[in-house]
Scaffold this active site. Structure first.
Site, PDB file in Angstrom:
ATOM      1  N   CYS A   1       0.829  -1.200   0.000  1.00  0.00           N
ATOM      2  CA  CYS A   1       0.000   0.000   0.000  1.00  0.00           C
ATOM      3  C   CYS A   1       0.869   1.257   0.000  1.00  0.00           C
ATOM      4  O   CYS A   1       1.656   1.467   0.938  1.00  0.00           O
ATOM      5  CB  CYS A   1      -0.912   0.010   1.223  1.00  0.00           C
ATOM      6  SG  CYS A   1      -1.874   1.529   1.380  1.00  0.00           S
TER       7      CYS A   1
ATOM      8  N   LYS B   1     -10.442  -8.281   6.030  1.00  0.00           N
ATOM      9  CA  LYS B   1     -10.023  -7.607   7.264  1.00  0.00           C
ATOM     10  C   LYS B   1     -10.573  -8.289   8.516  1.00  0.00           C
ATOM     11  O   LYS B   1     -11.722  -8.727   8.546  1.00  0.00           O
ATOM     12  CB  LYS B   1     -10.524  -6.159   7.240  1.00  0.00           C
ATOM     13  CG  LYS B   1     -10.036  -5.346   6.065  1.00  0.00           C
ATOM     14  CD  LYS B   1     -10.802  -4.041   5.945  1.00  0.00           C
ATOM     15  CE  LYS B   1     -10.500  -3.368   4.610  1.00  0.00           C
ATOM     16  NZ  LYS B   1     -11.346  -2.190   4.370  1.00  0.00           N
TER      17      LYS B   1
ATOM     18  N   VAL C   1      -5.484   1.467   5.894  1.00  0.00           N
ATOM     19  CA  VAL C   1      -4.136   1.689   6.398  1.00  0.00           C
ATOM     20  C   VAL C   1      -3.562   2.915   5.677  1.00  0.00           C
ATOM     21  O   VAL C   1      -3.970   3.210   4.550  1.00  0.00           O
ATOM     22  CB  VAL C   1      -3.231   0.448   6.175  1.00  0.00           C
ATOM     23  CG1 VAL C   1      -3.735  -0.726   6.983  1.00  0.00           C
ATOM     24  CG2 VAL C   1      -3.115   0.080   4.699  1.00  0.00           C
TER      25      VAL C   1
ATOM     26  N   GLU D   1      -5.394   8.030   8.591  1.00  0.00           N
ATOM     27  CA  GLU D   1      -5.286   8.849   7.377  1.00  0.00           C
ATOM     28  C   GLU D   1      -3.816   9.225   7.166  1.00  0.00           C
ATOM     29  O   GLU D   1      -3.195   9.848   8.030  1.00  0.00           O
ATOM     30  CB  GLU D   1      -6.163  10.102   7.417  1.00  0.00           C
ATOM     31  CG  GLU D   1      -7.649   9.829   7.336  1.00  0.00           C
ATOM     32  CD  GLU D   1      -8.097   9.367   5.951  1.00  0.00           C
ATOM     33  OE1 GLU D   1      -7.288   9.390   5.008  1.00  0.00           O
ATOM     34  OE2 GLU D   1      -9.260   8.967   5.812  1.00  0.00           O
ATOM     35  N   SER D   2      -3.256   8.878   6.000  1.00  0.00           N
ATOM     36  CA  SER D   2      -1.801   8.925   5.825  1.00  0.00           C
ATOM     37  C   SER D   2      -1.168  10.302   6.057  1.00  0.00           C
ATOM     38  O   SER D   2      -0.168  10.390   6.770  1.00  0.00           O
ATOM     39  CB  SER D   2      -1.390   8.345   4.473  1.00  0.00           C
ATOM     40  OG  SER D   2      -1.801   9.146   3.402  1.00  0.00           O
TER      41      SER D   2
END
Length: 248
Positions: free
Chosen positions: A31, A58, A71, A84-85
């Site tokens: 990811c 999941k 993720v 949240e990245s």
């Protein structure tokens, strides 16, 4: 760094409490959004462990760790959850000492955040591209380039080795994961039209955090083949019985 290699799926037990002095990252090996967080953790030398999640299957408990079921998500030793990245990465930069990736100057910080917002136009169509190109759709490639060349213009205007200046900064790490995938998607030719971005890519390839998180073309190809088929095995592509135990 500790953490599971093989991903946890539905029916798996939830991991125990996060050890003191450590932060836990819920991730997935392929990811790009989770790779952003791994880059920041390594660049800042933050002690951490990684728990990989099978996003196609999941575990039920994962939604307690990431309300959106995505993720990356962070869990602290006192039970705080951050997800949240961009938020995860900014939190890591603010909460931990060491090299600061976002500048302290308010305008310089705003510049990086505005550039990141513009970059989202690239990431939002990225996954459509490799499917379209495999089907012979070259028009989408030119559409992608119209958005991509904004990066070249921004770097040329700044006239620095990296988007944040003379050293690797927040935006550089936020953008990098998608550049690893250019060759798989047949987009590497775009770099010939963007010499400043090409020089930036060459510099980034020498960065220790980039080297440590880099995914080779063979593994990417195997992953995407299974991903397109909607296979629950995609997340664990390339792993075998000898390396499926936690990495210490």
């Amino acid at each position: 760094m500790t953490g599971s290699e093989r991903s946890l799926a539905k029916g798996s037990a939830a991991p125990g409490p996060v050890p003191q002095g450590t932060i836990r990252l819920y991730s997935m090996r392929f990811c790009p959004y989770a790779q952003r967080a791994r880059l920041v953790l390594l660049a800042k030398g933050i002690k951490h462990e990684i728990v990989n999640i099978n996003l196609k299957n999941k575990p039920d408990w994962f939604f307690e760790k990431s309300p959106l079921g995505l993720v990356p998500s962070l869990e602290t030793s006192d039970g705080k959850i951050i997800y949240e990245s961009p938020t995860v990465c900014e939190y890591l930069d603010d909460a931990f000492p060491g090299k600061k990736l976002l500048p302290s100057d308010p305008y310089a910080k705003a510049e990086q955040k505005m550039l990141l917002e513009a970059f989202s136009a690239i990431t939002s169509i990225f996954y459509k591209i490799f499917i379209a190109l495999k089907n012979g759709d070259v028009e989408i490639k030119s559409q992608f380039f119209e958005k991509f060349k904004k990066l070249e213009e921004a770097l040329a205007k700044k006239n620095t080795p990296y988007f944040g200046g003379e050293s690797v900064s927040f935006f550089d790490y936020m953008a990098w994961p998608w550049f690893e995938k250019f060759s798989y998607c047949g987009l590497e030719g775009l770099l010939d039209k963007t010499p400043n971005v090409k020089a930036w890519q060459d510099r980034m390839l020498q960065d220790p955090a980039v080297k440590a998180t880099y995914t080779n073309l063979e593994d990417l190809s195997g992953f995407y083949k299974l991903y397109i088929e909607n296979s629950v095995e995609a997340a664990d592509y390339g792993l075998n019985s000898e390396n499926c135990s936690p990495k210490l």
